[in-house]
Design a protein around this motif. Structure first.
Motif, mmCIF file in Angstrom:
data_model
loop_
_atom_site.group_PDB
_atom_site.id
_atom_site.type_symbol
_atom_site.label_atom_id
_atom_site.label_comp_id
_atom_site.label_asym_id
_atom_site.label_seq_id
_atom_site.Cartn_x
_atom_site.Cartn_y
_atom_site.Cartn_z
ATOM 1 N N LEU A 206 3.156 -5.385 11.716
ATOM 2 C CA LEU A 206 2.925 -4.396 10.807
ATOM 3 C C LEU A 206 1.167 -4.785 10.641
ATOM 4 O O LEU A 206 0.763 -5.957 10.451
ATOM 5 C CB LEU A 206 3.212 -4.374 9.423
ATOM 6 N N ALA A 207 0.313 -3.600 10.614
ATOM 7 C CA ALA A 207 -1.034 -3.513 10.255
ATOM 8 C C ALA A 207 -1.517 -2.369 9.528
ATOM 9 O O ALA A 207 -0.683 -1.187 9.899
ATOM 10 C CB ALA A 207 -1.630 -3.619 11.734
ATOM 11 N N PHE A 208 -2.107 -2.559 8.505
ATOM 12 C CA PHE A 208 -2.710 -1.325 7.664
ATOM 13 C C PHE A 208 -3.919 -1.963 6.998
ATOM 14 O O PHE A 208 -4.190 -3.154 6.666
ATOM 15 C CB PHE A 208 -1.366 -1.003 6.782
ATOM 16 N N LYS B 211 0.928 -1.220 -0.090
ATOM 17 C CA LYS B 211 0.152 0.113 -0.053
ATOM 18 C C LYS B 211 0.864 1.188 -0.084
ATOM 19 O O LYS B 211 1.750 1.469 0.929
ATOM 20 C CB LYS B 211 -0.657 0.041 1.087
ATOM 21 N N GLY B 212 0.956 2.015 -1.044
ATOM 22 C CA GLY B 212 1.662 3.261 -1.379
ATOM 23 C C GLY B 212 3.322 2.482 -1.144
ATOM 24 O O GLY B 212 3.787 1.756 -1.788
ATOM 25 N N GLU B 213 4.005 3.399 -0.047
ATOM 26 C CA GLU B 213 5.501 2.669 0.049
ATOM 27 C C GLU B 213 5.538 1.631 1.091
ATOM 28 O O GLU B 213 6.640 1.131 1.329
ATOM 29 C CB GLU B 213 6.274 4.004 0.390
ATOM 30 N N THR B 214 4.552 1.491 1.779
ATOM 31 C CA THR B 214 4.584 0.254 2.746
ATOM 32 C C THR B 214 4.440 -1.179 1.980
ATOM 33 O O THR B 214 3.574 -1.233 1.328
ATOM 34 C CB THR B 214 3.462 0.311 3.789
ATOM 35 N N THR B 215 5.320 -2.067 2.265
ATOM 36 C CA THR B 215 5.307 -3.301 1.732
ATOM 37 C C THR B 215 5.426 -4.409 2.762
ATOM 38 O O THR B 215 6.563 -4.196 3.446
ATOM 39 C CB THR B 215 6.085 -3.629 0.413
ATOM 40 N N THR B 216 4.860 -5.507 2.586
ATOM 41 C CA THR B 216 5.294 -6.669 3.487
ATOM 42 C C THR B 216 5.241 -7.922 2.867
ATOM 43 O O THR B 216 4.668 -8.101 1.787
ATOM 44 C CB THR B 216 4.131 -6.645 4.650
ATOM 45 N N HIS B 217 6.211 -8.948 3.291
ATOM 46 C CA HIS B 217 6.267 -10.182 2.478
ATOM 47 C C HIS B 217 6.503 -11.332 3.653
ATOM 48 O O HIS B 217 7.064 -10.993 4.550
ATOM 49 C CB HIS B 217 7.871 -9.991 1.662
ATOM 50 N N LEU B 218 5.863 -12.529 3.202
ATOM 51 C CA LEU B 218 6.070 -13.630 4.110
ATOM 52 C C LEU B 218 5.695 -14.755 3.220
ATOM 53 O O LEU B 218 5.224 -14.728 2.207
ATOM 54 C CB LEU B 218 5.095 -13.615 5.297
#
Length: 143
Positions: free
Chosen positions: A107-109, A28-35
């Motif tokens: 992280l939560a969004f 989301k925008g510049e926020t990225t998560t990976h697992l």
């Protein structure tokens, strides 16, 4: 307008046991998560079915969880919900890498999305055959 994206790649068990490795990237925008997690090849199907007909009521939520928050090496929760009485919706993303400090990351969004866009994600997941198509890319759409 694109509000965020979910990319799921799968590597299925070559011995036919029905298990796969799922590589999930959410942005989301510049926020990225990976697992990455291992699960049954049909792990996304029920979530997809529920998202396909989301929402059944303005107060309804639909959730998917991978990993157990207290014991797993990584944890993912996706939850579709309406955030107002007009039916505006989003997908809440919660991740926890479950690593020991100081490497722990939680992280939560939320990713806002039109209900039709969330329904489309449901159709993608419900009909996904990872052995035929190893990747799904969904981009949240809003007007």
């Amino acid at each position: 307008m694109n509000q965020g994206a979910i990319r799921i790649s799968a590597s299925m068990d070559e011995h036919g046991y029905g298990w796969g490795c799922f590589d999930v990237t959410i942005s989301k925008g510049e926020t990225t998560t990976h697992l990455t997690f291992f699960a049954d090849e049909d792990t996304w199907k029920d979530f997809g079915k529920e998202l396909s007909c989301f929402p059944v009521a303005v107060s309804a939520t639909v959730s998917f969880e991978a990993g157990i928050i207290d014991t797993s090496d990584s944890y993912l929760k996706l939850q579709a919900y309406c955030f107002d009485a007009y039916g505006h919706a989003a997908i809440r993303v919660s991740v926890d890498n479950r690593k020991p400090d100081p490497d722990r990351c939680k992280l939560a969004f939320s990713i806002p999305a039109e209900i039709a866009s969330i329904n489309r994600l449901g159709h993608l997941l419900r009909n996904w055959r990872a052995e035929n198509n190893t990747e799904i890319l969904w981009q949240a759409q809003t007007s």
